[in-house]
Design an enzyme around this catalytic site. Structure first.
Site, PDB file in Angstrom:
ATOM      1  N   GLY A  63       0.526   5.822  -8.047  1.00  8.74           N
ATOM      2  CA  GLY A  63       0.953   4.862  -9.071  1.00  8.74           C
ATOM      3  C   GLY A  63      -0.009   4.710 -10.229  1.00  8.74           C
ATOM      4  O   GLY A  63      -0.453   5.690 -10.839  1.00  8.74           O
ATOM      5  N   ILE A  64      -0.365   3.482 -10.522  1.00 10.31           N
ATOM      6  CA  ILE A  64      -1.202   3.175 -11.686  1.00 10.31           C
ATOM      7  C   ILE A  64      -2.619   3.728 -11.487  1.00 10.31           C
ATOM      8  O   ILE A  64      -3.251   4.208 -12.430  1.00 10.31           O
ATOM      9  CB  ILE A  64      -1.229   1.640 -11.928  1.00 10.31           C
ATOM     10  N   TYR A  98       0.642 -12.094  -1.148  1.00  7.88           N
ATOM     11  CA  TYR A  98       0.270 -11.281  -2.324  1.00  7.88           C
ATOM     12  C   TYR A  98      -0.252 -12.191  -3.448  1.00  7.88           C
ATOM     13  O   TYR A  98      -1.302 -11.925  -4.037  1.00  7.88           O
ATOM     14  CB  TYR A  98       1.506 -10.499  -2.780  1.00  7.88           C
ATOM     15  N   GLY A 141      -7.673   3.051  -4.403  1.00 10.41           N
ATOM     16  CA  GLY A 141      -6.233   3.375  -4.438  1.00 10.41           C
ATOM     17  C   GLY A 141      -5.899   4.304  -5.588  1.00 10.41           C
ATOM     18  O   GLY A 141      -4.894   4.117  -6.277  1.00 10.41           O
TER      19      GLY A 141
HETATM   20  N1  LIG Z   1       3.707  -2.141  -9.623  1.00 13.06           N
HETATM   21  C1  LIG Z   1       3.761  -3.334 -10.176  1.00 13.06           C
HETATM   22  O1  LIG Z   1       4.808  -3.787 -10.641  1.00 13.06           O
HETATM   23  C2  LIG Z   1       2.520  -4.169 -10.280  1.00 13.06           C
HETATM   24  C3  LIG Z   1       2.614  -5.415 -10.922  1.00 13.06           C
HETATM   25  C4  LIG Z   1       1.476  -6.209 -11.019  1.00 13.06           C
HETATM   26  C5  LIG Z   1       0.273  -5.758 -10.484  1.00 13.06           C
HETATM   27  N2  LIG Z   1       0.220  -4.540  -9.864  1.00 13.06           N
HETATM   28  C6  LIG Z   1      -1.076  -4.127  -9.296  1.00 13.06           C
HETATM   29  O2  LIG Z   1      -1.414  -2.820  -9.716  1.00 13.06           O
HETATM   30  C7  LIG Z   1      -2.235  -2.203  -8.715  1.00 13.06           C
HETATM   31  C8  LIG Z   1      -1.762  -0.794  -8.432  1.00 13.06           C
HETATM   32  O3  LIG Z   1      -0.508  -0.865  -7.799  1.00 13.06           O
HETATM   33  P1  LIG Z   1       0.608   0.280  -7.903  1.00 13.06           P
HETATM   34  O4  LIG Z   1       1.812  -0.381  -8.459  1.00 13.06           O
HETATM   35  O5  LIG Z   1       0.061   1.477  -8.550  1.00 13.06           O
HETATM   36  O6  LIG Z   1       0.909   0.521  -6.343  1.00 13.06           O
HETATM   37  P2  LIG Z   1       0.789   1.820  -5.392  1.00 13.06           P
HETATM   38  O7  LIG Z   1       1.335   3.013  -6.058  1.00 13.06           O
HETATM   39  O8  LIG Z   1       1.383   1.400  -4.094  1.00 13.06           O
HETATM   40  O9  LIG Z   1      -0.785   1.975  -5.234  1.00 13.06           O
HETATM   41  C9  LIG Z   1      -1.511   1.164  -4.347  1.00 13.06           C
HETATM   42  C10 LIG Z   1      -2.720   1.941  -3.869  1.00 13.06           C
HETATM   43  O10 LIG Z   1      -3.425   1.119  -2.931  1.00 13.06           O
HETATM   44  C11 LIG Z   1      -3.746   1.919  -1.819  1.00 13.06           C
HETATM   45  N3  LIG Z   1      -3.886   1.193  -0.556  1.00 13.06           N
HETATM   46  C12 LIG Z   1      -2.991   0.385   0.043  1.00 13.06           C
HETATM   47  N4  LIG Z   1      -3.476  -0.018   1.239  1.00 13.06           N
HETATM   48  C13 LIG Z   1      -4.690   0.549   1.386  1.00 13.06           C
HETATM   49  C14 LIG Z   1      -5.681   0.520   2.402  1.00 13.06           C
HETATM   50  N5  LIG Z   1      -5.519  -0.171   3.548  1.00 13.06           N
HETATM   51  N6  LIG Z   1      -6.820   1.212   2.221  1.00 13.06           N
HETATM   52  C15 LIG Z   1      -7.017   1.935   1.107  1.00 13.06           C
HETATM   53  N7  LIG Z   1      -6.114   2.015   0.097  1.00 13.06           N
HETATM   54  C16 LIG Z   1      -4.966   1.326   0.242  1.00 13.06           C
HETATM   55  C17 LIG Z   1      -2.571   2.887  -1.680  1.00 13.06           C
HETATM   56  O11 LIG Z   1      -2.964   3.964  -0.862  1.00 13.06           O
HETATM   57  P3  LIG Z   1      -1.889   4.735   0.082  1.00 13.06           P
HETATM   58  O12 LIG Z   1      -1.174   5.669  -0.841  1.00 13.06           O
HETATM   59  O13 LIG Z   1      -2.725   5.424   1.105  1.00 13.06           O
HETATM   60  O14 LIG Z   1      -1.009   3.692   0.671  1.00 13.06           O
HETATM   61  C18 LIG Z   1      -2.339   3.245  -3.137  1.00 13.06           C
HETATM   62  O15 LIG Z   1      -3.204   4.251  -3.518  1.00 13.06           O
HETATM   63  C19 LIG Z   1      -2.211  -3.136  -7.519  1.00 13.06           C
HETATM   64  O16 LIG Z   1      -3.380  -3.913  -7.512  1.00 13.06           O
HETATM   65  C20 LIG Z   1      -1.015  -4.031  -7.777  1.00 13.06           C
HETATM   66  O17 LIG Z   1      -1.157  -5.300  -7.178  1.00 13.06           O
HETATM   67  C21 LIG Z   1       1.307  -3.730  -9.758  1.00 13.06           C
END
Ligand SMILES: NC(=O)c1ccc[n+]([C@@H]2O[C@H](COP(=O)([O-])OP(=O)(O)OC[C@H]3O[C@@H](n4cnc5c(N)ncnc54)[C@H](OP(=O)(O)O)[C@@H]3O)[C@@H](O)[C@H]2O)c1
Length: 377
Positions: A74-75, A229, A70
């Site tokens: 985002g992160i 989740y 991913g």
């Molecule tokens: N944001 C928060 O507040 C928060 C808080 C706690 C923990 N986290 C954790 O931080 C991590 C990064 O999250 P983020 O906030 O940066 O979210 P994000 O921007 O939505 O990034 C998620 C990534 O996962 C990929 N992904 C989703 N479904 C997929 C699939 N079927 N196959 C391959 N890739 C897939 C997405 O790809 P696509 O672009 O193709 O969908 C995207 O690149 C996650 O593990 C999340 O649980 C986030």
């Protein structure tokens, strides 16, 4: 006497007026500031800690290769940018590598250090294909960051007949890592992106003793997206315990990292109330650059050399939930994971052999008989 009061009325109106307008002006100011923060991220260092860039400022990663799932958003994207700016080669495992390529090349300076792999974590077939490609192309991976996740989806089943959140956030990334285990550097570090929300799972004793498929891959009538989740993130912490145990004899280490809460990324895109909530919370939460700091700290900091099996938040060691600390459950979830993969003909990782484990006197104390029996089976 009345005349006296009458004379003061204009004065009174004047002061009320001034006060009123001052208050309104202040409120407008706050609102204006608030709205400007909604538009862009602000790194409040004092409140939310350093950025990933600051964490790595003295670190050279020129001979290192890092795999990030991913990595296009985002992160994950911020970690890719930060690591490649420190000369680390980044293998970006993304669902849409063409779109990811465009995004990453716009954002990252050292774009020649980026390599893209296609992976759909909702498909074990795709995970297998991607891991084979990585095995063909690469001979050594130093860092793995299991970052990809989904949140807020309606209930759906994947082509492997598993609930999507569980498969994407945990099971497929387990399989990916185990498939590429043989090319991990002897001192490799694995970071599993976690979340404080793993604390909100409560399973009674019987369920803890023997978790079942329905407890992790929720059926429709038991499904809420938050629940799914939370469970996927709890499984991630147990995966860390299992890996730490598996790699006890090696120099490999594994950490869980909580990036922060309510970070405005595309994670909340699947349901508008979440999108609204994350937007409202944006001024009070970490920026994406700050959210990347804890996983990057776990992945690169020399301070963590020799350590493993630890949950980090705000770049500091933190206790995971009581349920997440239950080692018995770690091994039961491992059994269940292998069963789920085995049923789908993709169980690849070799279980640890008993003699390897008991060679360590200190691990004898850590194990209960059930675990030993299970490992030998
Ligand atoms: N944001 C928060 O507040 C928060 C808080 C706690 C923990 N986290 C954790 O931080 C991590 C990064 O999250 P983020 O906030 O940066 O979210 P994000 O921007 O939505 O990034 C998620 C990534 O996962 C990929 N992904 C989703 N479904 C997929 C699939 N079927 N196959 C391959 N890739 C897939 C997405 O790809 P696509 O672009 O193709 O969908 C995207 O690149 C996650 O593990 C999340 O649980 C986030």
């Amino acid at each position: 006497m009345f005349r006296c009061y009458f004379r003061r009325i204009p004065q009174l109106i004047n002061s009320v007026d001034k006060h009123f307008f001052n208050t309104v002006a202040k409120k407008a100011n706050i609102l204006e500031n608030y709205l400007s923060v909604l538009g862009k991220s602000v790194d409040y260092v004092g409140i939310h800690g350093p950025t990933a860039e600051e964490i790595t400022k003295d670190i050279n990663l020129s001979n290192k290769t890092c795999l990030i799932t991913g990595a296009n958003s985002g992160i994950g994207l911020e970690m890719t940018r930060c690591l490649s700016s420190r000369d680390c080669t980044v293998l970006m495992a993304c669902r849409n590598p063409y779109a990811a390529n465009i995004v990453a090349r716009n954002v990252c300076g050292n774009s020649h250090l980026l390599k893209l792999y296609e992976i759909n974590l909702a498909s074990l077939r795709s995970v297998k294909k991607c891991s084979n490609e990585i095995l063909n192309d690469q001979s050594k991976i130093d860092i793995v960051i299991l970052n990809a996740a989904v949140f807020g989806l309606p209930w759906t089943l994947t082509e492997d007949h598993l609930e999507t959140t569980f498969q994407v956030n945990y099971l497929s990334q387990y399989l990916l890592l185990m498939n590429i285990e043989k090319i991990l550097a002897p001192d490799a570090r694995v970071v599993i992106m976690s979340s404080e929300s793993h604390r909100h799972v409560s399973w009674d004793f019987t369920h803890q003793l023997s978790p079942t498929e329905e407890m992790v891959s929720l059926p429709k009538h038991e499904y809420t997206s938050i629940r799914a989740y939370n469970i996927s993130k709890l499984c991630g912490v147990h995966f860390m315990h299992y890996l730490a145990y598996r790699w006890l004899k090696s120099g490999k280490s594994v950490f869980c990292a909580h990036p922060g809460s309510f970070i405005k990324t595309r994670l909340c895109r699947n349901w508008w109330p979440y999108e609204a909530l994350y937007t409202i919370m944006k001024p009070f939460s970490k920026s994406i650059a700050q959210a990347a700091s804890t996983p990057i700290y776990c992945a690169t900091s020399p301070e963590l050399k020799g350590l493993s099996d630890a949950y980090y938040k705000d770049c500091k060691r933190n206790e995971e939930s009581e349920l997440a600390q239950n080692l018995h459950l770690s091994f039961r979830i491992y059994d269940l994971t292998r069963e789920l993969l085995h049923d789908r003909n993709v169980a690849k990782d070799e279980p640890i052999r008993l003699e390897e484990v008991v060679a360590f006197p200190e691990t004898k104390h850590a194990l209960d008989e059930g675990m030993v029996a299970n490992l030998s089976g």
